[in-house]
Design an enzyme around this catalytic site. Structure first.
Site, mmCIF file in Angstrom:
data_model
loop_
_atom_site.group_PDB
_atom_site.id
_atom_site.type_symbol
_atom_site.label_atom_id
_atom_site.label_comp_id
_atom_site.label_asym_id
_atom_site.label_seq_id
_atom_site.Cartn_x
_atom_site.Cartn_y
_atom_site.Cartn_z
ATOM 1 C CG PHE A 247 7.705 108.645 78.420
ATOM 2 C CD1 PHE A 247 8.843 109.293 77.956
ATOM 3 C CD2 PHE A 247 6.502 108.892 77.784
ATOM 4 C CE1 PHE A 247 8.771 110.169 76.881
ATOM 5 C CE2 PHE A 247 6.426 109.765 76.709
ATOM 6 C CZ PHE A 247 7.563 110.405 76.255
ATOM 7 N N GLY A 475 10.524 107.478 69.850
ATOM 8 C CA GLY A 475 10.591 108.914 69.598
ATOM 9 C C GLY A 475 11.887 109.513 70.090
ATOM 10 N N GLY A 517 19.676 102.316 75.226
ATOM 11 C CA GLY A 517 19.373 101.950 73.843
ATOM 12 C C GLY A 517 20.533 102.179 72.889
ATOM 13 C CB THR A 637 17.522 112.547 68.148
ATOM 14 O OG1 THR A 637 18.795 111.924 67.965
ATOM 15 C CG2 THR A 637 16.743 112.483 66.855
ATOM 16 N N GLY A 705 24.609 107.534 77.893
ATOM 17 C CA GLY A 705 23.152 107.512 77.788
ATOM 18 C C GLY A 705 22.668 108.908 78.067
ATOM 19 N N GLY A 707 18.694 109.915 77.615
ATOM 20 C CA GLY A 707 17.247 110.150 77.726
ATOM 21 C C GLY A 707 16.789 110.471 79.129
ATOM 22 C CD GLU A 708 15.502 106.407 81.908
ATOM 23 O OE1 GLU A 708 14.775 106.218 82.879
ATOM 24 O OE2 GLU A 708 16.077 105.503 81.282
HETATM 25 MO MO1 MOS Z 1 12.656 103.963 81.176
HETATM 26 S S1 MOS Z 1 11.693 104.765 82.741
HETATM 27 O O1 MOS Z 1 13.993 103.301 81.826
HETATM 28 O O2 MOS Z 1 11.729 103.228 80.081
#
Ligand code: MOS
Length: 741
Positions: A247, A475, A517, A637, A705, A707-708
Site C-alpha cells: 500500500f 497480495g 505492476g 484477483t 491498472g 489496484g488504486e
Molecule cells: Mo502505491 S500507494 O503506488 O504503492
C-alpha cells in the site's frame, strides 16, 4: 459428538484461482518476519519521546544488564554510515532522514537507539530500560497549527510534473459563470496498517549481505543499502518474494534497514528486527493530511465550464513530498477551463508518502463532492450531469486517451444499481425500517503508468516452467496474472509455473507501485514466452506442425533439457536510459503522458447508505462499482482488488484518522484498537463489473491498472449518498455521526 474431519486432497489449480491462495490459507506462506537463521539475534527499537530536538545523553547501563542483551546501538557507537537519500529527491528512501546518523531528533517516535539480544523478549525488555535525555526545539504537529506555512509547490519543486495545471483561464471563467460553488474539504492523515508489519533480517556471509525485508522495491533497497554501507551493489541481495500488504508503506528503503545490517556485521550474526505496530505509525510513511478548496462554474444548461482545485498537503521538515492530486481532477471532465494549484506544508513528522491512491483518493473526494453540489445547483441528476461533461481528449495536453470508458462505467453502473428508481430530493427515500436511504455516485480515475522490466522464461523437459521478472507480490495478484498469461501461451498447467518475483538475484526489481505492476511485468513476459515458442518450433522442425504438439513435446523432440528466452521492455516512448535507472534501483516509471496518448483507468462507484434516524449511524449496505482497467487478466484477483478498494474506501470515509498529538507531536492512536478500520460486519454487498476492453494502444497485454483506481471515488460516492439521505454536506473526512446530529 466430534465430527471427523478429513483432509481434502490437494485440488489442481484452475485458471480462475489465485495461485498463492492454498499456501496463504494454510499459513504456509513465509514472510520476512518468519525467517529463522542459525544464531540469529533479535533487535528492538527505542523511540524518541520528544517531537524535535537533540539527544544529549543515552543511558544504556540498565539495558545492557538485561540477560541476553548483546549490544545497545546508538548514534555514538554504531559507526558512520551514509544517507540513502529520498525517493523523490534522487535517492532510495521514503525520507532523507536516517536515524542514528546523528543526535538529531526530527519527529516523535523516531528511533534513537536499537537493542540487539538473544531473544525478542530480552531485546524489548531492554529497549524499555534505555533512558534518553534531550534538549527540545519548538515543533509543528499539524498542517493547521500556528507557524505552519504553505509553500507553493511550483516554486519549491520546479519540475514540470509538479507545476500548476492550467487550461484556459479558469478564474476569469468563474467570475462570469452562471452557477458556481466554492467549497473547502479537510482530510485527516491516515496510516496504511498492512497486516504484515515491517521486518528486516540481515545476514552477512563474508562480505556478501542478504536482506529479507517486505518491500515493493527490492532493487531500491539493494542500491540504497550499498550506498549507505559503502559497499558494491553486487555484494547485496534483497529478497521480498511475498509482501503481506504494501500500500505504498513499503515502496522504498526504510530508514532502519542499514542499522540492522550494521548490527549484524558488527556482531557477526544474523539480526532480525520486527517493528511494533506503534512504531509503524512513526517509522514508515503515511497518507498526509490535506485541505482542498474547489471552485466550479457551470452554465444554466448543466455544462461544466470551469474548475479551480487548490490543495494544501502536509510534508515533513526534512523533505518535500510532492502533491499530485490535480493530475487526476484535471482529467475528470472536459471543461474548457481548469486551474490546479498545490501547496506543501512542513510539519515535524517522518516524511509522509504514498498510500493507496495517495493523492487521487483525497482529490477525488473533494472534486467529486463539489461536482455533486454543482449538479444539484443546476438541478441535474448527478449521473446525467457527469455523462454530459465527459472529456473527449485529455484537457491538459489535447492528446487522445489510450482508452477511456468512463461513460460506459457510469451507464453500466447506473443500470446494475437501479439508479432510475432514485428520487432526486434529499431525504426523499426511506427503508422499511425507517432508515434514511441515500444513493450517491462518483467517478474515479488513476494514471496508467508503466516501468521498464526484464523477463526470462525457461521451460525444462520435465514440464517445469520458471519465470523471472521484476515485480513484487503484495497480495494484489501479480503472480496469478503472470501465471495465467504464461499458462495460456504455453499450454502449461499453472501448477507447473514458478514465478520468481521480488528477488534481486532473479531479475532487476523495479519499484512495484502506482498500479503499474501488471502492465509492466506482462509485456516482457509475453514477449519472452513468444520467443520461447518460436525457438521451440524452429528446433522441432516438422514436429512443430503435428496435431497435439505442445511446448514440452517440442522441447523433447529437439533433444534439449531446457529452453530459455528473454525480453526487456520499456514504457511507451521511453528512452533506453530507463534501463539504467531500473538496474540502478531508481524509479523509472512513465505515465500518464506518453508521446502519442495519455493513459488513465476509470471507475464509477454507486453507493447506498442507510442512516439510522436517531443515532445517525451510517451503514453502507450496497456498492456497485464498474471499472475500466483495460484487459482483465486475472478475473478473481481483479475482482478482489476492487472489493478491497471499496472496503478501504468505506474505512477511509467513515473510520480512519491518525490523530496528531498537538502537545507532544506524533500520532496518538498508534494501534489497531484506536485506529479504527471497518470489520466484516461493516461491509455489505459489493458488486463489481468490468468494461474489459483491451487497451492495446497502451501495451500488448491490453491491461491498464486497477489496484488504486479501485479506491478512487468511493469516498465522494458515500458522502454524496449521505447528503442524499440527510440533506447535509459534511466536507470533512472521516464523516462523523456527531456532525450529522
Ligand atoms: Mo502505491 S500507494 O503506488 O504503492
Amino acid at each position: 459428538m466430534a465430527k471427523t474431519l478429513s483432509t481434502p486432497a490437494p485440488r489442481p489449480i484452475v485458471g480462475a484461482e489465485r495461485v498463492d491462495a492454498r499456501d496463504k490459507v494454510r499459513g504456509a506462506t513465509r514472510y520476512a518476519g518468519d525467517a529463522r537463521r542459525a544464531g540469529m539475534l533479535h533487535a528492538a527499537l527505542v523511540s524518541s519521546t520528544i517531537a524535535r530536538g537533540t539527544v544529549t545523553r543515552i543511558d544504556t547501563e540498565a539495558a545492557m544488564r538485561v540477560r541476553g542483551v548483546r549490544m545497545v546501538f546508538t548514534h555514538q557507537n554504531i559507526g558512520a554510515f551514509d544517507t540513502g537519500g529520498f525517493l523523490m529527491g534522487g535517492g532510495f528512501g521514503f525520507q532523507s532522514f536516517y536515524p542514528l546518523r546523528s543526535a538529531q531528533v526530527a519527529y516523535r517516535g523516531q528511533s534513537v537507539a536499537m537493542v540487539v539480544a538473544e531473544s525478542l523478549e530480552a531485546a524489548r525488555e531492554a529497549a524499555a530500560q534505555v533512558t534518553v535525555a534531550y534538549t527540545t526545539t519548538p515543533f509543528v504537529a499539524t498542517p493547521d497549527a500556528p507557524g505552519a506555512e504553505p509553500l507553493a509547490q511550483a516554486a519549491v519543486l520546479p519540475q514540470p510534473m509538479f507545476a500548476d495545471r492550467r487550461v484556459g483561464d479558469a478564474e476569469a471563467a468563474l467570475a462570469t459563470a452562471a452557477v458556481t460553488v466554492d467549497l473547502d474539504y479537510h482530510l485527516a492523515a491516515q496510516h496504511q496498517n498492512p497486516m504484515e508489519i515491517i521486518a528486516t533480517v540481515a545476514e552477512w556471509d563474508g562480505d556478501m549481505l542478504t536482506v529479507q525485508e517486505p518491500t515493493q522495491n527490492a532493487e531500491g533497497v539493494r542500491h540504497g543499502l550499498a550506498k549507505q554501507l559503502g559497499i558494491d551493489p553486487t555484494k547485496v541481495r534483497v529478497l521480498s518474494p511475498t509482501v503481506g500488504g504494501g500500500f505504498g508503506q513499503k515502496n522504498s528503503l526504510q530508514s532502519h534497514t542499514a542499522i540492522v545490517a550494521l548490527a549484524a556485521r558488527q556482531l557477526g550474526r544474523p539480526v532480525k528486527l520486527v517493528m511494533t505496530r506503534a512504531q509503524l505509525f512513526h517509522n514508515a510513511s503515511f497518507r498526509p493530511a490535506t485541505r482542498h478548496r474547489v471552485r466550479l462554474g457551470a452554465d444554466r444548461g448543466g455544462r461544466l465550464v470551469t474548475a479551480v482545485h487548490e490543495i494544501d498537503q502536509q510534508t515533513s521538515r526534512h523533505d518535500l513530498f510532492p502533491s499530485m492530486g490535480t493530475e487526476v481532477t484535471s482529467r475528470l471532465y472536459g471543461a474548457p477551463h481548469y486551474l490546479g494549484i498545490e501547496r506543501l506544508v512542513r510539519t515535524d513528522v517522518q516524511t509522509p508518502g504514498y498510500m493507496r491512491a495517495p493523492f487521487e483518493h483525497g482529490a477525488a473526494y473533494a472534486f467529486e463532492s463539489a461536482i455533486d453540489e454543482l449538479a444539484y445547483a443546476v438541478g441535474r441528476d448527478p449521473v446525467a450531469f457527469r455523462l454530459a461533461n465527459d472529456a473527449a481528449v485529455d484537457p491538459l495536453t489535447r492528446k487522445p486517451f489510450s482508452s477511456r470508458h468512463a461513460v460506459e462505467c457510469l451507464v453500466q453502473g447506473q443500470e446494475a444499481f437501479g439508479w432510475q428508481r432514485r428520487t432526486m430530493a434529499p431525504g426523499s427515500m426511506r427503508a422499511p425500517d425507517g432508515s434514511l436511504v441515500g444513493w450517491g455516485v462518483a467517478l474515479g480515475l488513476y494514471k496508467a503508468a508503466t516501468a521498464p522490466a526484464m523477463a526470462t522464461v525457461r521451460l525444462a523437459s520435465n514440464g517445469a516452467v520458471q519465470v523471472a521478472v521484476g515485480g513484487h507480490e503484495m497480495g494484489q495478484g501479480i503472480r496469478t496474472a503472470i501465471a495465467l498469461t504464461v499458462s495460456r501461451a504455453l499450454g502449461a498447467p499453472v501448477a507447473a509455473i514458478e514465478i520468481r518475483l521480488g528477488d534481486t538475484a532473479a531479475a532487476p526489481q523495479h519499484l512495484t507501485a502506482g498500479s503499474w505492476g501488471t502492465a509492466t511485468a506482462l509485456p516482457p513476459v509475453m514477449e519472452a514466452t513468444q520467443r520461447l515458442l518460436d525457438d521451440l518450433r524452429q528446433h522441432a522442425g516438422a514436429a512443430a506442425t503435428e496435431p497435439g504438439a505442445t511446448a514440452v513435446s517440442l522441447l523433447r523432440v529437439s533433444g534439449r533439457s531446457f529452453a530459455e528466452a528473454k525480453s526487456q521492455r520499456l514504457a511507451p516512448g521511453q528512452p533506453e536510459q530507463a534501463f539504467g535507472r531500473l538496474t540502478g534501483g531508481l524509479p523509472a516509471a512513465a505515465g500518464p503522458v506518453y508521446p502519442d496518448f495519455v493513459g488513465f483507468s476509470f471507475i464509477a462507484h454507486f453507493v447506498e447508505v442507510r442512516i439510522e434516524p436517531t443515532t445517525r449511524r451510517i451503514r453502507v449496505p450496497r456498492v456497485v462499482s464498474v471499472a475500466d482497467c483495460g484487459t482483465v487478466v486475472s478475473p478473481r484477483t481483479a475482482r478482489s482488488q476492487v472489493e478491497g478498494g471499496v472496503v478501504w474506501g468505506i474505512g477511509a470515509t467513515l473510520r480512519e484518522a491518525s490523530e496528531a498529538d498537538p502537545r507532544h507531536g506524533g500520532f496518538l492512536n498508534a494501534n489497531l484498537a484506536e485506529y479504527v478500520v471497518p470489520v466484516a460486519a461493516d461491509i455489505g454487498e459489493i458488486e463489481v463489473h468490468f468494461v474489459d476492453k483491451p487497451d492495446l494502444r497502451f501495451n500488448a497485454s491490453g491491461a491498464k491498472g486497477l489496484g488504486e483506481v479501485a479506491m478512487v471515488g468511493v469516498a465522494p460516492a458515500i458522502g454524496n449518498a449521505v447528503f442524499h439521505a440527510t440533506g447535509k454536506r459534511l466536507r470533512r473526512l472521516p464523516l462523523r455521526l456527531e456532525d450529522l446530529l
